[in-house]
Design an enzyme around this catalytic site. Structure first.
Site, PDB file in Angstrom:
ATOM      1  NE  ARG A  35      70.494  26.088  48.724  1.00  0.00           N
ATOM      2  CZ  ARG A  35      69.276  26.522  48.607  1.00  0.00           C
ATOM      3  NH1 ARG A  35      68.835  27.456  49.370  1.00  0.00           N
ATOM      4  NH2 ARG A  35      68.446  26.024  47.729  1.00  0.00           N
ATOM      5  CE  LYS A  81      64.760  24.161  52.029  1.00  0.00           C
ATOM      6  NZ  LYS A  81      64.988  23.062  51.075  1.00  0.00           N
ATOM      7  NE  ARG A 137      62.033  26.081  42.260  1.00  0.00           N
ATOM      8  CZ  ARG A 137      62.692  25.943  43.407  1.00  0.00           C
ATOM      9  NH1 ARG A 137      62.037  25.993  44.562  1.00  0.00           N
ATOM     10  NH2 ARG A 137      63.981  25.733  43.401  1.00  0.00           N
ATOM     11  NE  ARG A 144      59.601  21.738  43.857  1.00  0.00           N
ATOM     12  CZ  ARG A 144      60.445  22.067  44.832  1.00  0.00           C
ATOM     13  NH1 ARG A 144      60.155  21.747  46.088  1.00  0.00           N
ATOM     14  NH2 ARG A 144      61.554  22.714  44.572  1.00  0.00           N
ATOM     15  NE  ARG A 154      67.024  22.871  43.030  1.00  0.00           N
ATOM     16  CZ  ARG A 154      65.699  22.702  42.922  1.00  0.00           C
ATOM     17  NH1 ARG A 154      65.180  22.193  41.814  1.00  0.00           N
ATOM     18  NH2 ARG A 154      64.921  23.032  43.909  1.00  0.00           N
TER      19      ARG A 154
HETATM   20  P1  AMP Z   1      65.489  27.073  46.556  1.00  0.00           P
HETATM   21  O1  AMP Z   1      64.201  27.731  46.159  1.00  0.00           O
HETATM   22  O2  AMP Z   1      65.811  27.288  48.017  1.00  0.00           O
HETATM   23  O3  AMP Z   1      65.551  25.616  46.144  1.00  0.00           O
HETATM   24  O4  AMP Z   1      66.659  27.823  45.750  1.00  0.00           O
HETATM   25  C1  AMP Z   1      66.701  27.792  44.349  1.00  0.00           C
HETATM   26  C2  AMP Z   1      68.081  28.196  43.843  1.00  0.00           C
HETATM   27  O5  AMP Z   1      68.391  29.529  44.293  1.00  0.00           O
HETATM   28  C3  AMP Z   1      69.227  27.339  44.388  1.00  0.00           C
HETATM   29  O6  AMP Z   1      69.413  26.159  43.606  1.00  0.00           O
HETATM   30  C4  AMP Z   1      70.404  28.323  44.271  1.00  0.00           C
HETATM   31  O7  AMP Z   1      70.836  28.433  42.931  1.00  0.00           O
HETATM   32  C5  AMP Z   1      69.760  29.657  44.652  1.00  0.00           C
HETATM   33  N1  AMP Z   1      69.833  29.910  46.116  1.00  0.00           N
HETATM   34  C6  AMP Z   1      68.792  30.013  46.995  1.00  0.00           C
HETATM   35  N2  AMP Z   1      69.207  30.253  48.251  1.00  0.00           N
HETATM   36  C7  AMP Z   1      70.571  30.304  48.182  1.00  0.00           C
HETATM   37  C8  AMP Z   1      71.608  30.497  49.148  1.00  0.00           C
HETATM   38  N3  AMP Z   1      71.333  30.676  50.462  1.00  0.00           N
HETATM   39  N4  AMP Z   1      72.887  30.485  48.715  1.00  0.00           N
HETATM   40  C9  AMP Z   1      73.202  30.299  47.413  1.00  0.00           C
HETATM   41  N5  AMP Z   1      72.278  30.087  46.459  1.00  0.00           N
HETATM   42  C10 AMP Z   1      70.966  30.090  46.817  1.00  0.00           C
END
Ligand code: AMP
Length: 217
Positions: free
Chosen positions: A89, A14, A162, A128, A173
């Site tokens: 989400r 993404k 990360r 990554r 996740r």
């Molecule tokens: P990402 O970078 O999109 O993989 O997000 C990393 C982490 O941020 C996720 O595992 C969640 O803990 C939190 N997070 C990001 N976006 C959301 C969302 N829309 N709703 C809830 N938690 C989120």
């Protein structure tokens, strides 16, 4: 103006594809994950609340996320349109987005779903890393810098990984994704807004498919 949602499990590409779409359509990527990580680094109230939840690979409460996005959509750089990456989400987030867009007289043009094979995601994610200065993304196996230890884009020698990109958290996740995010595919599917794209193809091929889906919408 083009507003799109980019859906797909962690590791689906993404972030990589959002950058391509930003350049192609002059729209901005809004990544809720990036925004939350910035809050954690800044040590804000939101950051303190989100930190442990993110480390466990769980979802941050809807109210926090919806507030962050609503505020961000009012910024000037969003006038040409946005790519929502990592949001919504959950179903309540999708419904809150609908209300928010209506209030701001904005329209959702397309929901792009990058479809991938879960097992391949673990390898993609755990390998990554990115440049701490310019954010360019790399991978231990699939995309090493041309010169070892030096960023291809900006020459920096400082890289970061990360905290949640470890095998155990990745599984959580992926599970959270399937449980909470799949229903929103049905939600947008009923509105006829979803285009599915094969995310196991080469990066450039995925970009082409996404661009075609957007221009057709
Ligand atoms: P990402 O970078 O999109 O993989 O997000 C990393 C982490 O941020 C996720 O595992 C969640 O803990 C939190 N997070 C990001 N976006 C959301 C969302 N829309 N709703 C809830 N938690 C989120």
């Amino acid at each position: 103006m083009i507003n799109i949602i980019l859906l797909g499990p962690p590791g689906a590409g993404k972030g990589t594809q959002a950058k391509v779409l930003e350049d192609s359509f002059g729209i901005v990527q809004l990544s809720t994950g990036d925004m939350l990580r910035a809050e954690v680094s800044a040590g804000s109230d939101i950051g303190r609340e989100a930190d442990a939840i993110m480390k466990a690979g769980q979802l941050v409460p809807d109210g926090i996320i919806v507030g962050i996005i609503s505020k961000r959509l009012d910024d000037d750089d969003c006038r040409q349109g946005v790519i929502l990456d990592g949001f919504p989400r959950t179903l309540p987030q999708a419904e809150a987005l609908d209300t928010m867009l209506e209030e701001k007289s904005l329209k959702l043009d397309r929901v792009l779903s990058i479809e991938v094979d879960d097992d391949a995601m673990v390898e993609r994610i755990t390998g990554r890393f990115s440049c701490s200065q310019c954010g360019a993304g790399y991978h231990d196996k699939f995309q090493r810098p041309a010169k070892e230890g030096v960023c291809d884009s900006c020459g920096s020698t400082d890289f970061i990984r990360r905290a949640d990109d470890n095998a155990e958290t990745v599984r959580a996740r992926l599970e959270a994704y399937h449980k909470s995010t799949k229903p929103i595919l049905d939600y947008y599917g009923e509105k006829g807004l979803v285009s599915a794209v094969d995310g196991m193809s080469a990066i450039e091929e995925v970009s082409e498919q996404l661009k075609t889906a957007i221009t057709r919408s």
